[in-house]
Write an enzyme that holds these catalytic residues in place. Structure first.
Site, PDB file in Angstrom:
ATOM      1  CB  VAL A 112     -68.565 -33.757  -0.038  1.00 35.54           C
ATOM      2  CG1 VAL A 112     -68.300 -32.282  -0.301  1.00 35.54           C
ATOM      3  CG2 VAL A 112     -69.016 -34.457  -1.315  1.00 35.54           C
TER       4      VAL A 112
ATOM      5  NE  ARG B 141     -65.754 -37.413   9.090  1.00 31.82           N
ATOM      6  CZ  ARG B 141     -66.052 -38.353   9.940  1.00 31.82           C
ATOM      7  NH1 ARG B 141     -65.656 -39.588   9.730  1.00 31.82           N
ATOM      8  NH2 ARG B 141     -66.737 -38.077  11.038  1.00 31.82           N
TER       9      ARG B 141
ATOM     10  NE  ARG C 149     -89.260 -34.142  -6.510  1.00 36.14           N
ATOM     11  CZ  ARG C 149     -88.372 -35.059  -6.894  1.00 36.14           C
ATOM     12  NH1 ARG C 149     -87.355 -34.699  -7.642  1.00 36.14           N
ATOM     13  NH2 ARG C 149     -88.516 -36.315  -6.555  1.00 36.14           N
TER      14      ARG C 149
ATOM     15  CG  ASP D 270     -85.295 -42.261 -10.726  1.00 38.25           C
ATOM     16  OD1 ASP D 270     -85.920 -43.033  -9.986  1.00 38.25           O
ATOM     17  OD2 ASP D 270     -85.605 -41.066 -10.886  1.00 38.25           O
TER      18      ASP D 270
ATOM     19  CD  GLU E 252     -92.278 -43.405 -10.972  1.00 35.58           C
ATOM     20  OE1 GLU E 252     -93.134 -43.123 -10.133  1.00 35.58           O
ATOM     21  OE2 GLU E 252     -91.138 -42.920 -10.958  1.00 35.58           O
TER      22      GLU E 252
ATOM     23  CD  GLN F 121     -90.333 -48.313  -5.338  1.00 38.86           C
ATOM     24  OE1 GLN F 121     -89.804 -48.748  -6.330  1.00 38.86           O
ATOM     25  NE2 GLN F 121     -91.426 -47.556  -5.397  1.00 38.86           N
TER      26      GLN F 121
HETATM   27  O1  F6P Z   1     -86.311 -39.300  -8.972  1.00 36.49           O
HETATM   28  C1  F6P Z   1     -86.551 -40.074  -7.862  1.00 36.49           C
HETATM   29  C2  F6P Z   1     -88.017 -40.413  -7.740  1.00 36.49           C
HETATM   30  O2  F6P Z   1     -88.191 -41.250  -6.617  1.00 36.49           O
HETATM   31  C3  F6P Z   1     -88.644 -41.031  -8.972  1.00 36.49           C
HETATM   32  O3  F6P Z   1     -88.383 -42.403  -9.098  1.00 36.49           O
HETATM   33  C4  F6P Z   1     -90.094 -40.706  -8.746  1.00 36.49           C
HETATM   34  O4  F6P Z   1     -90.784 -40.635  -9.979  1.00 36.49           O
HETATM   35  C5  F6P Z   1     -90.063 -39.358  -8.087  1.00 36.49           C
HETATM   36  O5  F6P Z   1     -88.770 -39.232  -7.515  1.00 36.49           O
HETATM   37  C6  F6P Z   1     -91.100 -39.146  -7.014  1.00 36.49           C
HETATM   38  O6  F6P Z   1     -90.963 -37.842  -6.548  1.00 36.49           O
HETATM   39  P1  F6P Z   1     -91.699 -37.239  -5.266  1.00 36.49           P
HETATM   40  O7  F6P Z   1     -91.038 -37.813  -4.053  1.00 36.49           O
HETATM   41  O8  F6P Z   1     -91.487 -35.778  -5.383  1.00 36.49           O
HETATM   42  O9  F6P Z   1     -93.109 -37.677  -5.355  1.00 36.49           O
END
Ligand code: F6P
Length: 325
Positions: free
Chosen positions: A26, A28, A75, A131, A226, A257
């Site tokens: 973005v 560059r 967040r 995701d 999950e 992950q």
């Molecule tokens: O949306 C990405 C993600 O890694 C999801 O797979 C997972 O449920 C969530 O974020 C975990 O969030 P946090 O890092 O806020 O615990």
């Protein structure tokens, strides 16, 4: 529409490998097309609290290969409120930012859509989430790397599972989408995947056990998406109670992950959609997410990207079933 001179870029929500490649792209591409760029730190939080820095090409040197996000992320609860969004708008005016590129997942693009509508402000989204749950793009930035990370972990767990003749329930991320679980199960040659999209109403655990996999195999790997109530622990407990002869273990892969150097695929995707975002701004587009579908850059209205459910390919369920006999 007033002329766009300065573009702000931020990352928001859960980080994903390839976000840095997207920031670099973005920045560059914007500079190449005659715009000024400002990096906004800590997602919408930094926008509300004016944590902003002018970016040159040097700010994004040597980051294409790094995981996480140099802009950091958050967040933001405050941005969910009208008062928070008002503060964000005031910061944008103060910093003379005329358009915003938001790199993030579902929640982050929902925020961008609301803000764009409320303040008639040009916002472009890039799909940044492990995701892979954004509609209209074949893949999201970070998904491929995470899939490879999970596959690598499962390969390692299989060594010990086989040695001890155990059933392993391995929990992977994905929020409420089963892309990571389904595809890592295929890639790692797992015996089953328990995913949210399998909406047949049947009990996936019973199905799996009754298939009698243990007749032909001494150890098993089950990948579980999950879920607050029905994660790997839940299934392991049930097997311990309902099938006490089996030796069961659980492994929750968790946040490892989300880390690591992005795969070539994620770097290329991030680079393409970053350039696509600047092209969108040049063309006067707004309120769209830039994706890649069938190897072409596409512009997906925010409302579709976040509102429509991206379907999991049902044929993959069959692939896994047939190959796990
Ligand atoms: O949306 C990405 C993600 O890694 C999801 O797979 C997972 O449920 C969530 O974020 C975990 O969030 P946090 O890092 O806020 O615990």
């Amino acid at each position: 529409m007033s002329k766009i001179r300065t573009i702000g870029v931020l990352t928001s929500g859960g980080d994903s490998p390839g976000m840095n490649a997207a920031i670099r792209s973005v920045t560059r591409s914007a500079i190449c097309n005659g715009f000024k760029v400002k990096g906004i730190y800590r997602g919408y939080e930094g926008l509300i609290h004016d944590e902003i820095k002018t970016f040159t090409t040097e700010n994004v040197s040597n980051i294409i290969q790094t995981g996480g996000t140099i802009l950091r992320t958050a967040r933001s609860k405050e941005f969910e409120t009208p008062a928070g969004r008002k503060k964000a708008y005031e910061t944008l005016r103060k910093e003379a930012i005329d358009a915003l590129v938001v790199i993030g997942g579902n929640g982050s693009l929902t925020g961008a859509m609301l803000f764009a509508e409320e303040y008639d402000f040009p916002c472009i989204g890039l799909p940044g989430t492990i995701d892979n749950d954004l509609y209209g793009t074949d893949s999201t930035i970070g998904y491929d790397t995470t899939l490879n990370t999970i596959t690598d972990c499962v390969d390692k767990i299989r060594d010990t599972a086989a040695s001890h003749e155990r059933i392993f329930f391995i929990e992977v991320m994905g929020r409420d989408a089963g892309f990571l679980a389904q595809n890592s199960a295929i890639a790692a040659g797992a015996e089953a995947a328990i995913i949210p999209e399998d909406s047949t109403g049947s009990d996936q655990l019973i199905q799996f056990m009754e298939r009698g996999i243990r007749k032909s195999k001494k150890s098993c790997i089950v990948i579980v998406s999950e879920s607050p109530k029905c994660g790997a622990m839940h299934y392991a407990e049930r097997v311990r109670k309902e099938y006490p002869n089996f030796d069961v273990r659980v492994s929750i892969l968790g946040h490892l992950q989300r880390g690591g150097s992005p795969s070539a695929r994620d770097r290329i995707l991030a680079s393409r959609v970053g350039v696509g975002a600047i092209q969108a701004i040049v063309q006067g587009q707004r309120n769209v997410m830039v994706g890649v579908r069938n190897n072409e850059v596409v512009y997906v209205p925010f409302i579709d990207a976040i509102g429509k459910r991206k379907p999991l390919d049902k044929n993959l369920i069959r692939v896994l079933d047939e190959l796990s006999i």
